[in-house]
Design an enzyme around this catalytic site. Structure first.
Site, PDB file in Angstrom:
ATOM      1  N   ARG A  33      -1.168  -7.674   3.002  1.00  0.00           N
ATOM      2  CA  ARG A  33      -0.233  -8.749   3.395  1.00  0.00           C
ATOM      3  C   ARG A  33      -0.904  -9.780   4.304  1.00  0.00           C
ATOM      4  O   ARG A  33      -0.237 -10.379   5.154  1.00  0.00           O
ATOM      5  CB  ARG A  33       1.025  -8.191   4.086  1.00  0.00           C
ATOM      6  N   ARG A  46       7.543 -21.531   4.100  1.00  0.00           N
ATOM      7  CA  ARG A  46       8.815 -20.887   3.729  1.00  0.00           C
ATOM      8  C   ARG A  46      10.029 -21.709   4.138  1.00  0.00           C
ATOM      9  O   ARG A  46      11.101 -21.565   3.554  1.00  0.00           O
ATOM     10  CB  ARG A  46       8.894 -19.484   4.362  1.00  0.00           C
ATOM     11  N   ASP A  84       4.322 -10.682  -5.494  1.00  0.00           N
ATOM     12  CA  ASP A  84       5.171  -9.600  -5.004  1.00  0.00           C
ATOM     13  C   ASP A  84       5.239  -8.525  -6.075  1.00  0.00           C
ATOM     14  O   ASP A  84       5.200  -8.833  -7.268  1.00  0.00           O
ATOM     15  CB  ASP A  84       6.576 -10.116  -4.695  1.00  0.00           C
ATOM     16  N   TYR A 163      13.114   0.769  -6.416  1.00  0.00           N
ATOM     17  CA  TYR A 163      13.739  -0.521  -6.106  1.00  0.00           C
ATOM     18  C   TYR A 163      14.796  -0.895  -7.147  1.00  0.00           C
ATOM     19  O   TYR A 163      15.879  -1.389  -6.814  1.00  0.00           O
ATOM     20  CB  TYR A 163      12.689  -1.635  -6.056  1.00  0.00           C
TER      21      TYR A 163
END
Length: 369
Positions: A33, A46, A84, A163
């Site tokens: 990350r 962002r 991602d 998930y």
């Protein structure tokens, strides 16, 4: 941008040599990350753009991938494409949103096995669905100008399945585990379908320009050793073997990271990966004793040490690099992803200390020979 245009020559291949088991002049270093929320320049991006918009826009993904490489010039030995793990469930037909302050959210998760028929595509054209990742990889390779290699990645089948059923993060994974125990055959069918997509995706990433690959089983440690053997290990094995078989002479080094699955280190060292990434529950001594030089080890400082101040960071890096060694089969990293509130100065100190200690250990080793 076409992958057929020749890429710039690589100026720093340290991490590739370490992954292949060759001797290195010091331990290479990168951080999971490393392109993300702890960087003010990423947070600024962002404000303007949704998380998945950045993932899906090659120019933005390239820009963000390069942010840590530019900020920590000469200190990082690899870049990792900004993407991602949940782009795979998206490609399979599921909606995934990234909610600020909460994380990923699936508005319509899998609830029963029959949902695999109604909520997932029967066949996934990875080239079409994930072309934006391939384009970002190709663009990034050119923009890196050979400074460091580019890592591609994918989530492991068990982590992605969890998930897809939980609908987001979970402390217990009770819904996903209910599937394993109540619907074992359906679970294995779902894991197989995810595996096929992961394999096509990784192969495509290499053909687009990725020079190394990592498979993240972030929730591997939520499984018992017996359940890991049934519902994670076989699919991790398939990924390594089938990706390498399909790529043939184009194959690149591959790393597996099964967070919390300390009990599986021996097995993970034997299923076709070049490197095994470790979380902080391993000591260098025990990890080296278990793996016996079969794989390169990566890791494994607790990311929270980066909040501990200069002395704590320096002491932890000294212990880590001296424990694993600096010139043989070792890549320095954290034991999981860098946390969003880590000061950028702490990351810089971590990287500089890895370099310093790595060179010291290499010099001491040379003196003994």
């Amino acid at each position: 941008m076409s992958a057929s245009k020749p890429f710039p020559p690589l100026k720093n291949d340290l991490i590739l040599r370490a992954a292949r088991g060759e001797k290195t002049e010091r331990a290479p270093v990168w951080v999971m990350r490393q392109a993300g929320r702890y960087l003010p320049e990423f947070r600024a991006e962002r404000v303007e753009n949704d998380f998945f918009k950045i993932c899906r826009t090659p120019e933005l993904a390239t820009k963000v991938t390069l942010q840590p490489i530019d900020r920590y010039a000469g200190l990082l030995d690899a870049s990792i494409i900004f993407s991602d793990i949940l782009v795979v469930p998206q490609a399979m037909g599921m909606t995934v949103e990234m909610i600020p302050g909460k994380g990923p959210h699936f508005p319509d998760p899998l609830v029963l096995p029959q949902d695999m028929t109604t909520k997932l595509k029967e066949k996934v054209d990875v080239q079409k669905e994930l072309q934006y990742v391939f384009d970002a990889i190709t663009m990034t390779r050119h923009e890196l100008d050979g400074r460091v290699p580019l890592i591609g990645f994918v989530g492991a089948p068990w982590t992605l399945m969890a998930y897809m059923i939980e609908g987001g993060g979970s402390k217990t994974l009770s819904k996903a585990k209910e599937w394993l125990f109540k619907y074992p055959k359906a679970s294995q069918e779902l894991l197989g379908r995810i595996t096929d997509v992961c394999i096509d995706f990784l192969v495509g990433q290499v053909r687009a320009g990725a020079q190394m690959l990592q498979v993240f089983d972030s929730w591997g440690g939520e499984l018992s050793p017996q359940d890991f053997d049934l519902f994670s290990l076989p699919y991790l094995t398939q990924i390594a073997k089938r990706v390498k078989a399909e790529l043939g002479s184009e194959a690149v080094p591959m790393t597996v990271f099964a967070k919390g699955s300390w009990y599986a280190l021996d097995q993970l060292s034997d299923i076709g990966y070049d490197a095994v990434s470790l979380d902080w529950t391993h000591t260098p001594e025990s990890a080296k004793a278990i793996t016996k030089g079969r794989v390169t080890l990566q890791g494994n400082m607790d990311p929270n040490v980066l909040f501990g101040g200069d002395e704590a960071i320096i002491a932890a890096v000294e212990k880590m690099v001296r424990g694993f060694g600096s010139t043989e089969r070792y890549i320095a990293n954290l034991g999981h992803g860098i946390l969003p509130t880590v000061p950028v100065e702490a990351m810089e100190l971590f990287l500089k200390t890895v370099h310093r200690v790595g060179l010291e250990v290499a010099a001491e080793s040379a003196d003994k020979q």
